[in-house]
Design a protein around this motif. Sequence first.
Motif, mmCIF file in Angstrom:
data_model
loop_
_atom_site.group_PDB
_atom_site.id
_atom_site.type_symbol
_atom_site.label_atom_id
_atom_site.label_comp_id
_atom_site.label_asym_id
_atom_site.label_seq_id
_atom_site.Cartn_x
_atom_site.Cartn_y
_atom_site.Cartn_z
ATOM 1 N N MET A 1 0.847 -1.194 0.000
ATOM 2 C CA MET A 1 0.000 0.000 0.000
ATOM 3 C C MET A 1 0.883 1.245 0.000
ATOM 4 N N ALA A 2 0.571 2.177 -0.911
ATOM 5 C CA ALA A 2 1.390 3.388 -1.019
ATOM 6 C C ALA A 2 1.010 4.386 0.075
ATOM 7 N N GLN A 3 1.914 5.314 0.315
ATOM 8 C CA GLN A 3 1.602 6.404 1.262
ATOM 9 C C GLN A 3 0.377 7.171 0.750
ATOM 10 N N PRO A 4 -0.356 7.805 1.661
ATOM 11 C CA PRO A 4 -1.627 8.435 1.260
ATOM 12 C C PRO A 4 -1.503 9.415 0.094
ATOM 13 N N ASN A 5 -0.391 10.137 0.017
ATOM 14 C CA ASN A 5 -0.289 11.146 -1.043
ATOM 15 C C ASN A 5 0.474 10.644 -2.264
ATOM 16 N N VAL A 6 0.763 9.335 -2.290
ATOM 17 C CA VAL A 6 1.524 8.768 -3.401
ATOM 18 C C VAL A 6 0.635 7.794 -4.163
ATOM 19 N N LEU A 7 0.727 7.817 -5.485
ATOM 20 C CA LEU A 7 -0.040 6.871 -6.282
ATOM 21 C C LEU A 7 0.680 5.535 -6.311
ATOM 22 N N VAL A 8 -0.098 4.480 -6.184
ATOM 23 C CA VAL A 8 0.530 3.162 -6.132
ATOM 24 C C VAL A 8 1.172 2.831 -7.477
ATOM 25 N N SER A 9 0.684 3.433 -8.544
ATOM 26 C CA SER A 9 1.278 3.171 -9.851
ATOM 27 C C SER A 9 2.700 3.726 -9.921
ATOM 28 N N GLN A 10 3.008 4.719 -9.067
ATOM 29 C CA GLN A 10 4.377 5.233 -9.022
ATOM 30 C C GLN A 10 5.274 4.313 -8.203
ATOM 31 N N VAL A 11 4.672 3.641 -7.224
ATOM 32 C CA VAL A 11 5.426 2.767 -6.338
ATOM 33 C C VAL A 11 5.736 1.440 -7.034
ATOM 34 N N GLU A 12 4.820 1.025 -7.881
ATOM 35 C CA GLU A 12 4.894 -0.303 -8.495
ATOM 36 C C GLU A 12 6.262 -0.600 -9.141
ATOM 37 N N PRO A 13 6.770 0.281 -10.039
ATOM 38 C CA PRO A 13 8.074 -0.040 -10.641
ATOM 39 C C PRO A 13 9.214 -0.052 -9.625
ATOM 40 N N GLN A 14 9.131 0.802 -8.602
ATOM 41 C CA GLN A 14 10.175 0.826 -7.581
ATOM 42 C C GLN A 14 10.265 -0.531 -6.891
ATOM 43 N N VAL A 15 9.097 -1.050 -6.503
ATOM 44 C CA VAL A 15 9.047 -2.325 -5.797
ATOM 45 C C VAL A 15 9.576 -3.448 -6.689
ATOM 46 N N LYS A 16 9.138 -3.420 -7.947
ATOM 47 C CA LYS A 16 9.542 -4.496 -8.847
ATOM 48 C C LYS A 16 11.043 -4.445 -9.132
ATOM 49 N N ASP A 17 11.573 -3.225 -9.327
ATOM 50 C CA ASP A 17 13.010 -3.089 -9.579
ATOM 51 C C ASP A 17 13.824 -3.618 -8.406
ATOM 52 N N LEU A 18 13.357 -3.259 -7.206
ATOM 53 C CA LEU A 18 14.074 -3.699 -6.009
ATOM 54 C C LEU A 18 14.090 -5.225 -5.924
ATOM 55 N N LEU A 19 12.919 -5.817 -6.179
ATOM 56 C CA LEU A 19 12.840 -7.280 -6.086
ATOM 57 C C LEU A 19 13.680 -7.943 -7.171
ATOM 58 N N LYS A 20 13.675 -7.381 -8.371
ATOM 59 C CA LYS A 20 14.459 -7.955 -9.461
ATOM 60 C C LYS A 20 15.936 -7.935 -9.112
ATOM 61 N N LYS A 21 16.381 -6.823 -8.502
ATOM 62 C CA LYS A 21 17.781 -6.709 -8.123
ATOM 63 C C LYS A 21 18.120 -7.759 -7.059
ATOM 64 N N ARG A 22 17.232 -7.896 -6.100
ATOM 65 C CA ARG A 22 17.510 -8.831 -4.994
ATOM 66 C C ARG A 22 17.489 -10.288 -5.446
ATOM 67 N N HIS A 23 16.719 -10.547 -6.510
ATOM 68 C CA HIS A 23 16.581 -11.945 -6.927
ATOM 69 C C HIS A 23 17.260 -12.223 -8.264
ATOM 70 N N HIS A 24 18.175 -11.321 -8.681
ATOM 71 C CA HIS A 24 18.958 -11.526 -9.905
ATOM 72 C C HIS A 24 18.070 -11.803 -11.103
ATOM 73 N N ILE A 25 17.084 -10.969 -11.290
ATOM 74 C CA ILE A 25 16.206 -11.079 -12.460
ATOM 75 C C ILE A 25 16.583 -9.953 -13.419
ATOM 76 N N HIS A 26 16.607 -10.255 -14.692
ATOM 77 C CA HIS A 26 16.978 -9.247 -15.696
ATOM 78 C C HIS A 26 16.029 -8.039 -15.565
ATOM 79 N N PRO A 27 16.579 -6.796 -15.520
ATOM 80 C CA PRO A 27 15.710 -5.605 -15.354
ATOM 81 C C PRO A 27 14.659 -5.489 -16.455
#
Lengths: 416, 235
Positions: free
Chosen positions: A230-256
């Motif tokens: 869940m995103a912060q109240p003033n942040v759109l979750v669509s903005q958070v989505e790529p951040q979360v995915k990028d972080l997970l890809k980096k942590r799990h050695h998945i091609h960006p």
Amino acid sequence: MLLDRDSWQEILATLKKHKLRTGLTALGVFWGIFMLVFVLGMGKGLENGVFRGFGERAKNIMFVWPERTTMPYQGFQPGRYPTFRLDDIEAIQETLGDVQHVAPRLSMNNVPVYRKEIGETREIRGELDNMIKVEALKLFTGRYINERDIEEARKVAVVGQRTAELLFGEEEPIGQYIRVQGVEFQVVGTFGPQQVKPWTESDMEAIVIPLTAMYRTFGTGERIDYFVCMAQPNVLVSQVEPQVKDLLKKRHHIHPEDPRGVGSFNLENEFLSITNLFGGIQAFLWFVGIGTLLAGIVGVGNIMLITVKERTKEIGVRKALGAPPSSIVRMVLAESVLITATSGYLGLIVGTFLIWGVSSLMRANDVVLDNFHNPEISLSVGIGSVILLTLSGVIAGAIPARHAARVNPVVALKDE
Amino acid sequence: MIQLKNIRKAYQTGYNRLEVLKGIDLHLKEGAFASIMGSSGSGKSTLLNILGILDEYDEGEYRLDGKLIQGLSQTEAAQYRNRFIGFVFQSFNLLPFKTAAENVALPLYYQKVDRNERHKRAVEYLDMVGLADWSDHLPTQLSGGQQQRVAIARALITQPKVILADEPTGALDSKTSYEVMEIFKKVNNDGMTVLIVTHENDIAAMTRQVIRLRDGLIESNGSPVAATPNTPGHD
């Protein structure tokens, strides 16, 4: 528009003289405002009904789960299944400031659950304390899982309402014990969905235990199935989505660039499209309502024009006796505003009353419709329509008033 | 009181220019009691409109109580009519939904006189024309003669400079006509300037000055006191 008693008396006298005409004219405006108010109120009911399906909070959420990778990266072959763990959750929470909650879940299906001799197979969910904050869930009795439960891996359970009824019947479930795959858990609360829908049935039946207790007791391995973010109240979750995915890809050695690897579903898009839909519906309803009102206004304008024509002689006499054009204009405008405002106000009241009636009847009889809930008139619609009314009275009177002001006083001297 | 100097007025009808008044010179003293006569088309209606500040003239000069009446805005014209002129119409022109007193009080309404004061004065003037007991009656409840008396009271209530009456007896039988003329006489005796447009000789004969119009010019001015035509300059 301030007029003295005489002017009002005169206006009322002329209106009274033509009761039927005044009544029919007023009906046009009455109907216009009534339709506007009623249709907008019902539209609001529809909107409330659909948005209620989203739950009362947490419209700003997304779901994230692992998927099979499709691209080789850092020596890893494609087709690998990444495993999300609690440390991923912690990493997201620590590094991404735009994220408010991350609620993981690991489910075991068809687990035998017993209380004394009564038993059934149920879904067991391992969670942290925060799923109830992001999903459309509510607590019926007791409490949800808390931080101490997680830390100490306590064997406590929050039981879905329907399962609680099945196992305990009329008895109070809190404090009692249930056996999950033979292991005793103490019931600390009962929960269920905010709304019963086909897709929330499972929330009625599932049993929630601390994720840590699940790991320790059932040997599931320290993984999670998916998590809700869940995103912060003033942040759109669509903005958070790529951040979360990028972080997970980096942590799990998945091609960006890998389109798979991390799957996600973003509720905001759904929410936005429905918001847009209702924006459109509302605009349409305003259009229809104002159109109806406009027809009423044209009616008033038309009648006022006839009235002015009929009263040409009287207006001429008044002018000969010293009435300035402004007083004639005021007279016509006041009459027009009086008709529109009175009848429109009546329409507003009747419309509001009807909406209120529908709403309270539904509440009194516990009528719950899937897509209709709590029709209402917002204050802004009320105020807006009152302003609209006065304005439309002036508009309706404007052309007739101009005609009246142009009447040549010489007509007073002409005798037919 | 009324000074007209070479008043000309023409109407444009399509391509034709119709000259209605071709140079009217007229002087009415304060306290005059005059009648204007003339066949239809003589220009007497137009002259009355100009005198009543209901219409504008093209050329010349119109002074009312020394004030030049020219190029007024609609609002100004309304004010002048209200203060200086009392109209009496052939068909009375009382507002049908107002009582006699309310009709009489109407001109004061446009002077923003207080309501109670208006009513008080209206009843006084109704009393003057002998209709005090009828003040609460609607015009439809009054006879023609009574209605015209109410209209005269309405014309007088603002204490104007001049009373302009357009065929005031045109809709009345002769007995009532004479009664109405008696009232005009009485009003005139009190010092009011009265100008009556009529086509009835016996009515004109009751005034002290008869002005005959013909084809937009003054044909004769029957008063020995008033200015004679074609002698301009009475300032």
